[in-house]
Design a protein around this motif. Structure first.
Motif, PDB file in Angstrom:
ATOM      1  N   PHE A   7       0.810  -1.211   0.000  1.00 17.20           N
ATOM      2  CA  PHE A   7       0.000   0.000   0.000  1.00 17.20           C
ATOM      3  C   PHE A   7       0.850   1.270   0.000  1.00 17.20           C
ATOM      4  N   LYS A   8       2.028   1.208   0.588  1.00 16.93           N
ATOM      5  CA  LYS A   8       2.935   2.361   0.515  1.00 16.93           C
ATOM      6  C   LYS A   8       3.387   2.557  -0.938  1.00 16.93           C
ATOM      7  N   CYS A   9       3.683   1.455  -1.606  1.00 14.02           N
ATOM      8  CA  CYS A   9       4.115   1.523  -3.001  1.00 14.02           C
ATOM      9  C   CYS A   9       3.024   2.117  -3.883  1.00 14.02           C
ATOM     10  N   LEU A  10       1.772   1.837  -3.573  1.00 18.34           N
ATOM     11  CA  LEU A  10       0.652   2.306  -4.377  1.00 18.34           C
ATOM     12  C   LEU A  10       0.003   3.578  -3.830  1.00 18.34           C
ATOM     13  N   SER A  11       0.688   4.254  -2.921  1.00 19.33           N
ATOM     14  CA  SER A  11       0.086   5.419  -2.260  1.00 19.33           C
ATOM     15  C   SER A  11       0.059   6.684  -3.108  1.00 19.33           C
ATOM     16  N   ASP A  12       0.616   6.628  -4.299  1.00 11.54           N
ATOM     17  CA  ASP A  12       0.616   7.788  -5.196  1.00 11.54           C
ATOM     18  C   ASP A  12      -0.291   7.505  -6.389  1.00 11.54           C
ATOM     19  N   GLU A  13      -1.115   8.477  -6.761  1.00 14.76           N
ATOM     20  CA  GLU A  13      -2.070   8.283  -7.856  1.00 14.76           C
ATOM     21  C   GLU A  13      -1.392   7.902  -9.166  1.00 14.76           C
ATOM     22  N   THR A  14      -0.285   8.530  -9.488  1.00 11.37           N
ATOM     23  CA  THR A  14       0.406   8.209 -10.738  1.00 11.37           C
ATOM     24  C   THR A  14       0.900   6.768 -10.733  1.00 11.37           C
ATOM     25  N   ARG A  15       1.431   6.310  -9.609  1.00 11.53           N
ATOM     26  CA  ARG A  15       1.905   4.927  -9.524  1.00 11.53           C
ATOM     27  C   ARG A  15       0.758   3.934  -9.671  1.00 11.53           C
ATOM     28  N   VAL A  16      -0.376   4.217  -9.037  1.00 18.40           N
ATOM     29  CA  VAL A  16      -1.521   3.310  -9.150  1.00 18.40           C
ATOM     30  C   VAL A  16      -2.008   3.265 -10.598  1.00 18.40           C
ATOM     31  N   ARG A  17      -2.155   4.422 -11.205  1.00 18.31           N
ATOM     32  CA  ARG A  17      -2.627   4.461 -12.594  1.00 18.31           C
ATOM     33  C   ARG A  17      -1.667   3.711 -13.516  1.00 18.31           C
ATOM     34  N   ALA A  18      -0.375   3.940 -13.354  1.00 19.57           N
ATOM     35  CA  ALA A  18       0.618   3.263 -14.189  1.00 19.57           C
ATOM     36  C   ALA A  18       0.558   1.754 -13.975  1.00 19.57           C
ATOM     37  N   ALA A  19       0.524   1.333 -12.727  1.00 17.77           N
ATOM     38  CA  ALA A  19       0.491  -0.104 -12.419  1.00 17.77           C
ATOM     39  C   ALA A  19      -0.752  -0.761 -13.001  1.00 17.77           C
ATOM     40  N   VAL A  22      -0.509  -1.073 -16.787  1.00 17.69           N
ATOM     41  CA  VAL A  22       0.420  -2.146 -17.148  1.00 17.69           C
ATOM     42  C   VAL A  22      -0.264  -3.503 -16.968  1.00 17.69           C
ATOM     43  N   ILE A  23      -0.966  -3.673 -15.872  1.00 17.67           N
ATOM     44  CA  ILE A  23      -1.673  -4.935 -15.632  1.00 17.67           C
ATOM     45  C   ILE A  23      -2.717  -5.166 -16.718  1.00 17.67           C
ATOM     46  N   GLN A  24      -3.452  -4.130 -17.036  1.00 15.70           N
ATOM     47  CA  GLN A  24      -4.511  -4.242 -18.042  1.00 15.70           C
ATOM     48  C   GLN A  24      -3.962  -4.598 -19.411  1.00 15.70           C
ATOM     49  N   GLU A  25      -2.841  -3.990 -19.786  1.00 16.02           N
ATOM     50  CA  GLU A  25      -2.268  -4.189 -21.117  1.00 16.02           C
ATOM     51  C   GLU A  25      -1.292  -5.358 -21.182  1.00 16.02           C
ATOM     52  N   GLY A  26      -0.806  -5.805 -20.046  1.00 15.63           N
ATOM     53  CA  GLY A  26       0.180  -6.888 -20.026  1.00 15.63           C
ATOM     54  C   GLY A  26       1.604  -6.375 -20.026  1.00 15.63           C
ATOM     55  N   GLU A  27       1.872  -5.381 -20.853  1.00  8.75           N
ATOM     56  CA  GLU A  27       3.197  -4.777 -20.932  1.00  8.75           C
ATOM     57  C   GLU A  27       3.057  -3.433 -21.635  1.00  8.75           C
ATOM     58  N   LYS A  80      -4.273 -10.802  -6.632  1.00 12.52           N
ATOM     59  CA  LYS A  80      -5.731 -10.715  -6.477  1.00 12.52           C
ATOM     60  C   LYS A  80      -6.167  -9.290  -6.141  1.00 12.52           C
ATOM     61  N   ILE A  81      -5.448  -8.634  -5.244  1.00 10.37           N
ATOM     62  CA  ILE A  81      -5.773  -7.250  -4.889  1.00 10.37           C
ATOM     63  C   ILE A  81      -5.662  -6.350  -6.114  1.00 10.37           C
ATOM     64  N   LEU A  82      -4.604  -6.520  -6.891  1.00  3.39           N
ATOM     65  CA  LEU A  82      -4.405  -5.680  -8.070  1.00  3.39           C
ATOM     66  C   LEU A  82      -5.477  -5.944  -9.130  1.00  3.39           C
ATOM     67  N   GLN A  83      -5.809  -7.193  -9.361  1.00  5.76           N
ATOM     68  CA  GLN A  83      -6.846  -7.527 -10.342  1.00  5.76           C
ATOM     69  C   GLN A  83      -8.212  -6.991  -9.903  1.00  5.76           C
ATOM     70  N   THR A  84      -8.527  -7.141  -8.626  1.00  6.93           N
ATOM     71  CA  THR A  84      -9.794  -6.626  -8.099  1.00  6.93           C
ATOM     72  C   THR A  84      -9.849  -5.114  -8.224  1.00  6.93           C
ATOM     73  N   THR A  85      -8.743  -4.456  -7.911  1.00  2.00           N
ATOM     74  CA  THR A  85      -8.679  -2.998  -8.024  1.00  2.00           C
ATOM     75  C   THR A  85      -8.868  -2.564  -9.467  1.00  2.00           C
ATOM     76  N   LEU A  86      -8.225  -3.256 -10.389  1.00  2.00           N
ATOM     77  CA  LEU A  86      -8.370  -2.933 -11.810  1.00  2.00           C
ATOM     78  C   LEU A  86      -9.815  -3.119 -12.260  1.00  2.00           C
TER      79      LEU A  86
END
Length: 114
Positions: A7-19, A22-27, A80-86
């Motif tokens: 959650f610290k790693c994802l605490s910035d909006e830009t980082r969450v959006r980028a992550a 990336v998950i959505q597109e694969g790469e 699972k957390i990342l997929q659910t969030t996406l």
């Protein structure tokens, strides 16, 4: 990875959006993320470096270009957390995804930015 580290790693909006993109597109390459996030290359690269440092993303180099993808070694609970969030936030990412889609098909994107 521990919950506080995630959650610290994802605490910035830009980082969450980028992550999530990336998950959505694969790469995605840095230039694609700069275009999608509508932000400067140094800012996007700094956030990608933080996502890599905390272990969420991995990178691969192809010539001078750097491509990012989700770290395949992440624990299943993190995935699972990342997929659910996406899945729950496609509306929130709609503008970023629309900008990315404006780049066209992946080969066109690669030719136009990378």
């Amino acid at each position: 990875m521990t919950p506080p580290a995630l959650f610290k790693c994802l605490s910035d909006e830009t980082r969450v959006r980028a992550a999530l993109l990336v998950i959505q597109e694969g790469e995605l390459c840095v230039c694609e993320l700069v275009f999608a996030l509508n932000d400067s290359q140094p800012k996007v690269s700094r956030h990608l470096a933080q996502l890599r440092a905390c272990g969420l993303l991995v990178d691969r180099r192809k010539g001078q270009w750097v491509y990012y993808s989700l770290n395949p070694d992440l624990p299943s609970w993190v995935q699972k957390i990342l997929q659910t969030t996406l899945q729950a936030n496609t509306e929130w990412l709609k503008q970023d995804q629309a900008r990315l889609d404006q780049m066209g098909d992946r080969p066109v994107r690669v030719a136009s930015c990378c």
